[in-house]
Design a protein around this motif. Structure first.
Motif, PDB file in Angstrom:
ATOM      1  N   LYS A 259       9.323  81.219  36.659  1.00  0.00           N
ATOM      2  CA  LYS A 259       9.873  81.338  35.201  1.00  0.00           C
ATOM      3  C   LYS A 259      11.199  80.654  35.459  1.00  0.00           C
ATOM      4  N   VAL A 260      11.436  80.428  34.216  1.00  0.00           N
ATOM      5  CA  VAL A 260      12.763  79.073  34.158  1.00  0.00           C
ATOM      6  C   VAL A 260      13.678  79.710  32.831  1.00  0.00           C
ATOM      7  N   LEU A 261      14.804  79.944  33.153  1.00  0.00           N
ATOM      8  CA  LEU A 261      15.943  80.141  31.983  1.00  0.00           C
ATOM      9  C   LEU A 261      16.755  78.945  32.019  1.00  0.00           C
ATOM     10  N   ILE A 262      16.795  78.253  30.872  1.00  0.00           N
ATOM     11  CA  ILE A 262      17.660  76.910  30.625  1.00  0.00           C
ATOM     12  C   ILE A 262      18.770  77.544  29.708  1.00  0.00           C
ATOM     13  N   ILE A 263      20.082  77.338  30.454  1.00  0.00           N
ATOM     14  CA  ILE A 263      21.356  77.683  29.505  1.00  0.00           C
ATOM     15  C   ILE A 263      21.843  76.239  29.225  1.00  0.00           C
ATOM     16  N   GLY A 264      21.769  75.642  28.285  1.00  0.00           N
ATOM     17  CA  GLY A 264      22.093  74.435  27.820  1.00  0.00           C
ATOM     18  C   GLY A 264      22.826  74.101  26.492  1.00  0.00           C
TER      19      GLY A 264
ATOM     20  N   LYS B 278      24.295  89.487  35.626  1.00  0.00           N
ATOM     21  CA  LYS B 278      24.727  90.436  36.342  1.00  0.00           C
ATOM     22  C   LYS B 278      23.828  91.906  36.074  1.00  0.00           C
ATOM     23  N   SER B 279      23.760  92.079  34.875  1.00  0.00           N
ATOM     24  CA  SER B 279      22.996  93.327  34.327  1.00  0.00           C
ATOM     25  C   SER B 279      21.528  93.171  34.805  1.00  0.00           C
ATOM     26  N   TYR B 280      21.077  92.099  34.418  1.00  0.00           N
ATOM     27  CA  TYR B 280      19.539  91.842  34.847  1.00  0.00           C
ATOM     28  C   TYR B 280      19.283  91.023  35.948  1.00  0.00           C
ATOM     29  N   ALA B 281      20.352  91.101  36.919  1.00  0.00           N
ATOM     30  CA  ALA B 281      19.751  90.446  38.251  1.00  0.00           C
ATOM     31  C   ALA B 281      18.643  90.812  39.020  1.00  0.00           C
ATOM     32  N   GLU B 282      18.613  92.136  39.076  1.00  0.00           N
ATOM     33  CA  GLU B 282      17.211  92.829  39.752  1.00  0.00           C
ATOM     34  C   GLU B 282      16.111  92.222  39.016  1.00  0.00           C
ATOM     35  N   GLU B 283      16.027  92.185  37.902  1.00  0.00           N
ATOM     36  CA  GLU B 283      14.601  91.505  36.956  1.00  0.00           C
ATOM     37  C   GLU B 283      14.547  90.123  37.001  1.00  0.00           C
ATOM     38  N   LEU B 284      15.693  89.464  37.225  1.00  0.00           N
ATOM     39  CA  LEU B 284      15.730  88.012  37.425  1.00  0.00           C
ATOM     40  C   LEU B 284      14.998  87.691  38.818  1.00  0.00           C
ATOM     41  N   ARG B 285      15.537  88.594  39.827  1.00  0.00           N
ATOM     42  CA  ARG B 285      15.028  88.229  41.258  1.00  0.00           C
ATOM     43  C   ARG B 285      13.471  88.536  41.311  1.00  0.00           C
ATOM     44  N   GLU B 286      13.179  89.674  40.650  1.00  0.00           N
ATOM     45  CA  GLU B 286      11.807  90.239  40.827  1.00  0.00           C
ATOM     46  C   GLU B 286      11.034  89.125  40.180  1.00  0.00           C
ATOM     47  N   GLY B 287      11.377  88.610  39.032  1.00  0.00           N
ATOM     48  CA  GLY B 287      10.484  87.646  38.248  1.00  0.00           C
ATOM     49  C   GLY B 287      10.654  86.279  38.714  1.00  0.00           C
ATOM     50  N   LYS B 288      11.283  86.278  39.862  1.00  0.00           N
ATOM     51  CA  LYS B 288      11.768  84.910  40.704  1.00  0.00           C
ATOM     52  C   LYS B 288      11.981  83.788  39.792  1.00  0.00           C
ATOM     53  N   VAL B 289      12.941  84.119  38.897  1.00  0.00           N
ATOM     54  CA  VAL B 289      13.423  83.240  37.777  1.00  0.00           C
ATOM     55  C   VAL B 289      14.382  82.072  38.366  1.00  0.00           C
ATOM     56  N   THR B 290      14.186  81.074  38.029  1.00  0.00           N
ATOM     57  CA  THR B 290      15.333  80.167  38.480  1.00  0.00           C
ATOM     58  C   THR B 290      16.129  79.647  37.121  1.00  0.00           C
ATOM     59  N   ILE B 291      17.290  79.313  37.259  1.00  0.00           N
ATOM     60  CA  ILE B 291      18.176  79.248  36.006  1.00  0.00           C
ATOM     61  C   ILE B 291      18.740  77.821  36.291  1.00  0.00           C
ATOM     62  N   TRP B 292      18.675  77.018  35.084  1.00  0.00           N
ATOM     63  CA  TRP B 292      19.241  75.753  34.927  1.00  0.00           C
ATOM     64  C   TRP B 292      20.215  75.671  33.835  1.00  0.00           C
TER      65      TRP B 292
ATOM     66  N   GLY C  10      25.245  82.749  40.428  1.00  0.00           N
ATOM     67  CA  GLY C  10      23.992  82.407  41.245  1.00  0.00           C
ATOM     68  C   GLY C  10      24.231  83.032  42.458  1.00  0.00           C
ATOM     69  N   LYS C  11      25.073  82.686  43.383  1.00  0.00           N
ATOM     70  CA  LYS C  11      25.321  83.145  44.768  1.00  0.00           C
ATOM     71  C   LYS C  11      25.369  84.488  44.900  1.00  0.00           C
ATOM     72  N   GLN C  12      26.381  85.286  44.008  1.00  0.00           N
ATOM     73  CA  GLN C  12      26.405  86.792  43.958  1.00  0.00           C
ATOM     74  C   GLN C  12      25.163  87.474  43.778  1.00  0.00           C
ATOM     75  N   ILE C  13      24.556  87.319  42.737  1.00  0.00           N
ATOM     76  CA  ILE C  13      23.511  87.944  42.389  1.00  0.00           C
ATOM     77  C   ILE C  13      21.894  87.779  43.289  1.00  0.00           C
ATOM     78  N   GLY C  14      22.191  86.378  43.803  1.00  0.00           N
ATOM     79  CA  GLY C  14      21.018  86.077  44.467  1.00  0.00           C
ATOM     80  C   GLY C  14      19.774  85.398  43.631  1.00  0.00           C
ATOM     81  N   VAL C  15      20.265  84.740  42.840  1.00  0.00           N
ATOM     82  CA  VAL C  15      19.219  84.188  41.881  1.00  0.00           C
ATOM     83  C   VAL C  15      19.715  82.648  41.870  1.00  0.00           C
ATOM     84  N   PRO C  16      18.557  81.629  42.101  1.00  0.00           N
ATOM     85  CA  PRO C  16      18.905  80.208  42.133  1.00  0.00           C
ATOM     86  C   PRO C  16      19.236  79.805  40.847  1.00  0.00           C
TER      87      PRO C  16
END
Length: 116
Positions: free
Chosen positions: A1-6, A27-41, A60-66
């Motif tokens: 899964k990918v989230l593009i912020i552009g 930050k509010s959805y960090a757990e869901e993002l990690r569980e969903g293995k989401v990568t953010i661009w 990204g480093k703080q919440i553990g999401v790439p």
């Protein structure tokens, strides 16, 4: 899964201020993002974009999401295929504070040379 912020290169929008709200949501959805293995661009340019991109990398480093971060030197058109796995991300250098400072000095010298 990918989230593009552009987006394009803003003229008046303070990118760091805009990203403040996005970072809060991430930050509010960090757990869901990690569980969903989401990568953010992220790709953005405009006023205060360096600070905004720096904060996104730190988030990204703080919440553990790439989070892959790109500035205005990278076309938004290049980001989408990389995010979707259709192009090699290694071909485009990610934004870094150090490279941004070097580019700023180079651009300043170029502008000064044009004025002479």
């Amino acid at each position: 899964k990918v989230l593009i912020i552009g987006g394009g290169i803003a003229n008046f929008t303070d990118i760091a201020a805009t990203f403040k709200g996005i970072i809060s949501a991430l930050k509010s959805y960090a757990e869901e993002l990690r569980e969903g293995k989401v990568t953010i661009w992220v790709r953005r340019g405009g006023p205060n974009y360096q600070e905004g991109l720096k904060k996104m990398k730190a988030c990204g480093k703080q919440i553990g999401v790439p989070i892959r971060v790109f500035g205005p030197e990278t076309s938004i058109v290049a980001i989408v295929p990389m995010a979707l796995g259709l192009a090699d991300p290694g071909e485009v250098e990610e934004w870094s504070e150090e490279a941004s400072q070097i580019n700023k000095v180079t651009r300043s010298k170029s502008v000064a040379a044009q004025l002479l």
